[in-house]
Design a protein around this motif. Structure first.
Motif, short mmCIF file in Angstrom:
data_model
loop_
_atom_site.label_atom_id
_atom_site.label_comp_id
_atom_site.label_asym_id
_atom_site.label_seq_id
_atom_site.Cartn_x
_atom_site.Cartn_y
_atom_site.Cartn_z
N VAL A 1 0.86 -1.18 0.00
CA VAL A 1 0.00 0.00 0.00
C VAL A 1 0.89 1.23 0.00
O VAL A 1 1.76 1.35 0.88
N PRO A 2 0.76 2.13 -0.95
CA PRO A 2 1.63 3.30 -1.01
C PRO A 2 1.62 4.08 0.31
O PRO A 2 0.58 4.21 0.96
N ASN A 3 2.81 4.60 0.67
CA ASN A 3 3.00 5.41 1.87
C ASN A 3 2.77 4.66 3.17
O ASN A 3 2.75 5.27 4.25
N GLU A 4 2.59 3.36 3.10
CA GLU A 4 2.46 2.54 4.30
C GLU A 4 3.79 1.83 4.56
O GLU A 4 4.54 1.53 3.62
N PRO A 5 4.07 1.52 5.84
CA PRO A 5 5.35 0.86 6.13
C PRO A 5 5.35 -0.61 5.74
O PRO A 5 4.29 -1.24 5.61
N ILE A 6 6.53 -1.13 5.53
CA ILE A 6 6.72 -2.57 5.37
C ILE A 6 6.83 -3.15 6.77
O ILE A 6 7.66 -2.71 7.57
N VAL A 7 5.99 -4.14 7.08
CA VAL A 7 5.92 -4.69 8.43
C VAL A 7 6.47 -6.11 8.42
O VAL A 7 6.08 -6.93 7.58
N SER A 8 7.34 -6.41 9.37
CA SER A 8 7.92 -7.75 9.47
C SER A 8 7.08 -8.65 10.36
O SER A 8 6.12 -8.19 11.01
N ASN A 9 7.42 -9.92 10.40
CA ASN A 9 6.82 -10.83 11.36
C ASN A 9 7.24 -10.45 12.77
O ASN A 9 8.24 -9.76 12.97
N SER A 10 6.51 -10.92 13.74
CA SER A 10 6.83 -10.62 15.13
C SER A 10 7.89 -11.58 15.66
O SER A 10 8.03 -12.71 15.19
N PHE A 11 8.63 -11.11 16.65
CA PHE A 11 9.60 -11.95 17.35
C PHE A 11 9.47 -11.67 18.85
O PHE A 11 8.99 -10.62 19.27
N HIS A 12 9.87 -12.66 19.67
CA HIS A 12 9.62 -12.60 21.11
C HIS A 12 10.93 -12.44 21.89
O HIS A 12 11.94 -13.07 21.57
N LEU A 13 10.89 -11.59 22.93
CA LEU A 13 12.01 -11.41 23.85
C LEU A 13 11.58 -11.87 25.23
O LEU A 13 10.53 -11.46 25.74
N ASP A 14 12.38 -12.73 25.86
CA ASP A 14 12.02 -13.32 27.15
C ASP A 14 12.57 -12.55 28.34
O ASP A 14 11.96 -12.50 29.41
#
Length: 418
Positions: A274-287
């Motif tokens: 989508v123009p002007n929208e960010p590229i979003v990555s998958n989530s990752f977890h911090l313990d």
């Protein structure tokens, strides 16, 4: 031993200018005398004891700390002050006082005073040898650097001398230092003389000559004044090396036992859906309670072009974010038959103190219009090797040696800036 009682009865003469009584104790060696009251200089005839007026010096304002006739013990030798000379550099306003000392066994010596700093000088029988490196000379396992070169003018004198004090104005003087020692070379009418000097603490001069008044206050750093270090220089150097070795070994062990953990990796399209929208990555977890991560970016398509990426590490639950920016540039080519290159196609950013939780990346890429980047590799690792922490702790451990070295550097800067 009281030298005045050991030496012959002094010859007494009258100054023809001011009628002041002048005592001559080394009359067998004396060739010139100067009146302490009016600064008149006389040629002295050792046979007839006749004084011939030659000139009158301009005189000085300050009263010398030592006077002809004073006695003192320096370096286990008893000396009699036979006279003093006030000199001034011809090209500067610097002036100093040289006290002439006499010992019946060891002969003459000089005690110079400049800005409250004292140096004891003796004529050398064995001369130093040149090192052929930047005018350095070697003597008794010490390397002496050139400190000053000058000619001087005599502005005042008092006492008895083996030569006319004015004759010293013709000498070309060069000083070499290896604190606390100094070598002085005097070249006059093709006659070369070397003097070996050593720094003397003001308190030592006061005690040696049993003075009730304090010597002139020191200003700045003396030419051959040694620095008083808390610990010897060789011990400090050894300590610094051991601290450095210990920290490097510790970091090496931690690097092996505490390896990074990969949380996210993949090639992402650099054109948002989508123009002007960010590229979003998958989530990752911090313990962990407080976590450190390292974000890597690699864009192989950058070739004689640039690529930028602004973005954020976003907490999925709270929306709290930490911003980052990547600037990649890679240029290369040939010039003059040689290959050159600048920049690179990858970079990394470290984040620390991230609370436990789930996170994702939001990215806003910008490519060189002449060369669009379609894909870029993104990688996130937990427990990065934080060399910044290593260097911070190393800096704390090295604080004491560094402070000592800084003091030494400041001390030397002040010495050479005088």
């Amino acid at each position: 031993m009281d030298l005045k009682n050991a030496l012959p009865v002094p010859v007494r003469s009258k100054c023809s200018i001011c009628n002041e009584t002048i005592e001559i104790r080394t009359f067998g060696l004396c060739r010139s005398v100067a009146c302490a009251k009016c600064s008149a200089v006389f040629k002295y005839d050792a046979v007839s004891h006749y004084l011939t007026h030659q000139r009158t010096l301009s005189g000085s304002i300050k009263v010398p700390y030592l006077q002809p006739g004073d006695e003192g013990t320096l370096f286990d030798r008893r000396y009699l002050v036979t006279g003093w000379v006030v000199k001034k550099e011809t090209s500067t306003s610097f002036h100093w006082t040289e006290y002439h000392l006499f010992n019946p066994v060891h002969g003459f010596a000089q005690l110079s005073l400049f800005d409250g700093h004292w140096t004891f000088h003796e004529a050398m029988r064995v001369y130093p040898r040149p090192a052929n490196i930047n005018d350095i000379v070697l003597f008794e396992r010490n390397a002496y650097e050139v400190f000053n070169t000058y000619q001087c003018r005599v502005i005042d004198a008092a006492g008895e001398f083996t030569e006319d004090p004015k004759d010293q104005e013709y000498a070309k003087v060069r000083e070499f230092i290896a604190p606390p020692y100094m070598l002085t070379r005097e070249l006059r009418d093709n006659e070369l003389t070397w003097f070996h000097g050593r720094y003397v603490e003001p308190g030592m001069v006061k005690a040696a000559f049993a003075k009730n008044t304090a010597p002139p206050v020191r200003t700045g750093v003396g030419a051959c004044q040694p620095m008083r270090m808390v610990i010897p220089a060789h011990v400090l150097k050894t300590l610094s090396v051991w601290i450095l070795a210990l920290f490097v070994l510790t970091q090496f062990i931690l690097a092996i036992s505490w390896s990074p953990k990969e949380l996210l990796k993949g090639d992402l399209a650099m054109e948002p859906s989508v123009p002007n929208e960010p590229i979003v990555s998958n989530s990752f977890h911090l313990d962990g309670w407080r976590n450190g991560i390292e974000l890597f970016l690699r864009a192989n398509g950058v070739d004689n072009s640039w690529f930028e990426m602004d973005g954020m590490v976003v907490n999925d639950a709270t929306g709290a974010s930490r911003k980052f920016t990547f600037n990649l540039e890679y240029y290369h080519g040939y010039e003059g038959g040689e290959h050159w290159r600048e920049g690179g196609v990858d970079d990394a950013i470290v984040f620390s103190n991230l609370p436990a939780g789930d996170y994702h990346l939001e990215m806003y890429p910008t490519s060189d219009p002449k060369r669009r980047i379609a894909y870029a590799n993104i990688r996130v690792e937990e427990r990065p090797r934080l060399w910044s922490n290593f260097f911070f702790l190393l800096l704390l451990a090295m604080a004491f040696p560094l402070i000592i070295w800084w003091r030494h550097s400041s001390f030397e800067t002040a010495r050479w800036g005088e």
